[in-house]
Design an enzyme around this catalytic site. Structure first.
Site, PDB file in Angstrom:
ATOM      1  N   LEU A   1      96.085 110.635  14.505  1.00  0.00           N
ATOM      2  CA  LEU A   1      97.002 111.152  14.042  1.00  0.00           C
ATOM      3  C   LEU A   1      97.738 111.112  15.689  1.00  0.00           C
ATOM      4  O   LEU A   1      97.089 110.658  16.667  1.00  0.00           O
ATOM      5  CB  LEU A   1      97.499 112.429  13.838  1.00  0.00           C
ATOM      6  CG  LEU A   1      96.589 112.670  12.520  1.00  0.00           C
ATOM      7  CD1 LEU A   1      96.740 114.514  12.137  1.00  0.00           C
ATOM      8  CD2 LEU A   1      97.120 112.249  11.638  1.00  0.00           C
ATOM      9  N   ASP A   2      99.175 110.611  14.764  1.00  0.00           N
ATOM     10  CA  ASP A   2      99.620 110.375  16.751  1.00  0.00           C
ATOM     11  C   ASP A   2      99.797 111.604  17.242  1.00  0.00           C
ATOM     12  O   ASP A   2     100.139 112.583  16.683  1.00  0.00           O
ATOM     13  CB  ASP A   2     101.684 109.613  16.396  1.00  0.00           C
ATOM     14  CG  ASP A   2     101.320 108.696  14.981  1.00  0.00           C
ATOM     15  OD1 ASP A   2     100.420 107.510  15.961  1.00  0.00           O
ATOM     16  OD2 ASP A   2     102.165 108.499  14.782  1.00  0.00           O
ATOM     17  N   LYS A   3     100.685 111.588  19.000  1.00  0.00           N
ATOM     18  CA  LYS A   3     100.691 112.512  19.003  1.00  0.00           C
ATOM     19  C   LYS A   3     100.867 113.454  18.632  1.00  0.00           C
ATOM     20  O   LYS A   3     101.244 115.228  18.644  1.00  0.00           O
ATOM     21  CB  LYS A   3     100.732 112.103  21.005  1.00  0.00           C
ATOM     22  CG  LYS A   3     101.167 113.478  21.582  1.00  0.00           C
ATOM     23  CD  LYS A   3     102.259 113.037  23.345  1.00  0.00           C
ATOM     24  CE  LYS A   3     102.424 114.126  23.865  1.00  0.00           C
ATOM     25  NZ  LYS A   3     103.525 114.152  25.164  1.00  0.00           N
TER      26      LYS A   3
ATOM     27  N   THR B   1     102.328 114.213  15.263  1.00  0.00           N
ATOM     28  CA  THR B   1     101.762 114.340  14.468  1.00  0.00           C
ATOM     29  C   THR B   1     100.741 115.551  14.069  1.00  0.00           C
ATOM     30  O   THR B   1      99.588 115.758  14.839  1.00  0.00           O
ATOM     31  CB  THR B   1     101.611 113.134  13.409  1.00  0.00           C
ATOM     32  OG1 THR B   1     102.695 112.346  13.375  1.00  0.00           O
ATOM     33  CG2 THR B   1     101.154 113.603  12.119  1.00  0.00           C
TER      34      THR B   1
END
Length: 344
Positions: A149-151, A153
């Site tokens: 997951l993106d930082k 998100t």
């Protein structure tokens, strides 16, 4: 026979070749005997390192043939110390057993160490949390990252603790659930409202020609172009107008593929970028200036994309039971959503 003796965290295994296995390659035979604990690639590495012997003599060729009655000894060294080091970072654990751990990742936490983020990551936290229960991914005592997951998100993320779990889960995610049970759903707060209640965004994604740190919809001629499919459903509309448009919408996105920044790029591509997304929705930042307080202040101060991975379901790599996990919307995004609802 199988005689696992403790060797400071390693293991010694002694096996006898049965008659019907005569003529089989050494690595193939060992992979069958030692599955699911060791993969064939891991066994090939052990052979090259001199950790496999027949009759007391090391065998360095994975293609060597075994004969009936051969006694094969495998010395599996203890997993190497993890790099990076473990750090005592609080974690919201949704589930954990000997094979895997499922966490509710907060926004702001990077998943894996990399340039500019060598510490303070989810991997650092899991190394400290799991300790000796990490059996070693590829011979290294570290958690196996299956998806990311993106930082900025938040939401549900599964991480493998063993080589076997890492192989099985990686294959399931690479298959995107086409031949198994894999379900991933996200909540996204976007500007405007898509023209249809449900829809599918089907494009090719690759590195942006303007900014190499970002992704973009690209043509098939671009070397790194990869197929990306997102299915969306509008769950709520805020600030609806008589012409059926709206100021913003809560959209549920389900992934058929899992590309970097996929939901963020896809929603921006159809003209509805995520609220707070400064990489893919910069053109919409001025919308916040036209809002009334307190919504205006909340949108302006929301320092990340409004994206939350609320659902993850998959088959357990060993028991094959269907596991399903849900994570409640984090406080910052829930507060922002409540403010949009209040404007009604």
């Amino acid at each position: 026979m199988n005689d696992p003796d403790s060797q400071a965290g390693g293991a010694r295994k002694v096996l006898e070749v049965e008659e019907d296995a005569a003529g089989t390659r050494l690595d193939q035979w060992l992979a069958k005997q030692l599955a699911p604990e060791l993969s064939r690639s891991r066994i090939q590495t052990l052979i090259r390192e001199g950790a496999v012997s027949i009759g007391g003599s090391p065998v360095l060729e994975a293609r060597a043939k075994v004969a009936a009655g051969f006694v094969v000894e495998v010395n599996v060294p203890p997993p190497e110390p993890a790099e990076p080091e473990g750090e005592a970072i609080p974690l919201d654990i949704l589930f954990e057993d000997d094979e895997l751990v499922v966490v509710n990742k907060p926004a702001g936490l990077v998943v894996h160490p990399g340039a500019g983020n060598w510490s303070g990551t989810l991997v650092n936290a899991l190394i400290a949390h799991c300790g000796p229960s990490l059996s070693g991914i590829g011979g290294v005592r570290r958690p196996g990252i299956v998806h990311r997951l993106d930082k900025d998100t938040s939401g549900v993320l599964v991480v493998a603790k063993t080589d076997h779990a890492h192989r099985e889960l990686t294959a399931a995610f690479a298959d995107h659930g086409r031949s198994g049970d894999l379900e991933r759903a996200y909540q996204a707060l976007v500007w405007g409202t898509p023209p249809r209640p449900t829809g599918t965004i089907d494009t090719l994604l690759g590195r942006s020609g303007r900014d190499r740190t970002r992704q973009a919809v690209v043509s098939e001629s671009q070397p790194d172009a990869r197929h990306a499919v997102t299915h969306y459903t509008i769950r709520e509309r805020f600030g609806e107008e008589p012409d059926a448009t709206a100021l913003a919408s809560l959209v549920e996105c389900r992934l058929e593929t899992g590309r970097t920044h996929q939901i963020r790029v896809h929603m921006a591509h159809i003209g509805h970028p995520l609220v707070g997304d400064r990489d893919y929705g910069a053109a919409f930042l001025s919308k916040a200036n036209r809002l009334s307080e307190p919504l205006k202040g909340l949108v302006s101060g929301f320092g990340r994309q409004a994206l939350h991975a609320w659902l993850l379901a998959f088959r357990h790599p060993t028991t094959h039971m269907l596991l399903r996990f849900e994570a409640p919307m984090p406080e910052d995004m829930a507060r922002l959503l409540a403010a949009f609802r209040a404007m009604e």
